[in-house]
Design a protein around this motif. Structure first.
Motif: not given
Length: 338
Positions: A70-96
């Protein structure tokens, strides 16, 4: 249900039109579509980066024996990067996630962000079991217990607390605590999990281990000098070759160890920060990781580092394992947009 789902998702027939066709209400059509997602009739996948080639995903998964990247688009800040990666994981968990599953929950800000990701998943009967003890200074953004509670609130089900500190003073005290009936019950539940969510810690001064007051900066520096690149779930210190480094906390942590993570069918490691490339590579080389959630930039850097610092001859990643409850690993012949 399948017919309505196919018309809605594949032929873009509106819910109002479906209600007229089937002589029912729009709200009932909405409930049928929701049920179709819950039962797995419909699976919705969101690609993290449409510019990420399938060949890159396949290469990464094959190189490290992963079932999923699960590779998220690179973001300009660490907080934004953490949020985007977390969204991918949340969607993945919702599917499995399925009723009756147990999820072992580690610690750290990357895991905490999953519960706050956008979206309204369908509730289900899942147990989120803490897999490492807590610390007074950890708070809701780091401690496993708080994260498990928030995940249970998001996805449904319940959480199970590990009533113990993360690190104790001696090995003898740890052995006594893990035999305590209350502690043992939660750890046993975590060991039998279908999925484990784990964080990977680096050895910077912003490390969770320091933020929780478990180690001093001087102790972390000593570990770094000894070749340690980070920790897996706050428990095992590892080197870049994936071997356990031992050190100042060995035998004193109340939580699941690397060998105990191994039998869990789907171990999901979440690490968004760009400074964690070395510890991510070390964690992949342990052979316990099934699914990695990180940034595109990290994924590319990990491959480059793997080529620059190859493992010893004869060593290598494990084969991708089959996920629980009917899932399957990505076949090399399949496209990488699953």
């Amino acid at each position: 249900m399948t017919e309505i789902a196919a018309l809605y998702y594949l032929q873009e027939v509106t819910q109002d039109e479906l209600a007229r066709r089937y002589n029912t209400s729009r709200s009932r059509v909405s409930r049928i579509l929701k049920r179709a997602r819950e039962m797995g009739v419909v699976e919705i996948n969101v690609r993290s980066n449409v510019n990420l080639s399938w060949q890159f995903e396949r290469e990464f998964q094959q190189r490290f024996g992963l079932n999923r990247l699960l590779a998220a688009v690179d973001q300009p800040t660490q907080d934004a990067q953490r949020s985007v990666v977390a969204s991918l994981v949340a969607a993945y968990l919702d599917s499995v996630l399925r009723d009756g599953m147990t999820v072992a929950v580690g610690m750290g800000r990357n895991l905490a962000a999953i519960a706050d990701a956008p979206g309204s998943p369908s509730p289900r009967n899942v147990t989120f079991a803490s897999s490492i003890g807590g610390a007074l200074r950890g708070g809701e953004t780091i401690n496993s217990d708080h994260i498990a509670r928030h995940l249970a609130a998001r996805f449904g089900g319940r959480s199970q607390t590990l009533y113990a500190p993360a690190v104790v003073a001696t090995r003898e005290l740890r052995e006594a605590l893990v035999e305590n009936e209350t502690v043992k019950e939660t750890l046993d539940r975590a060991r039998r999990s279908d999925i484990a969510l784990i964080g990977l810690g680096d050895l910077s001064e912003d490390s969770n281990l320091i933020r929780m007051g478990l180690f001093t900066p001087q102790e972390i520096t000593m570990a770094r000098v000894a070749g340690t690149v980070g920790d897996v779930m706050g428990h095992d210190f590892i080197r870049i070759d994936g071997q356990r480094a031992g050190g100042i906390i060995e035998g004193r942590v109340i939580g699941l160890t690397l060998p105990e993570l191994g039998p869990i069918p789907n171990v999901v490691a979440v690490a968004s920060e760009p400074g964690k490339t070395a510890v991510i590579l070390g964690a992949l080389r342990t052979g316990v990781i099934n699914t990695l959630a990180t940034s595109v930039g990290n994924a590319a850097a990990i491959i480059a580092l793997d080529e620059a610092a190859p493992m010893k001859p004869g060593a290598g990643p494990r084969q991708a394992r089959v996920p629980p409850h009917g899932g399957h690993a990505l076949d090399p012949s399949e496209s990488g947009d699953r």
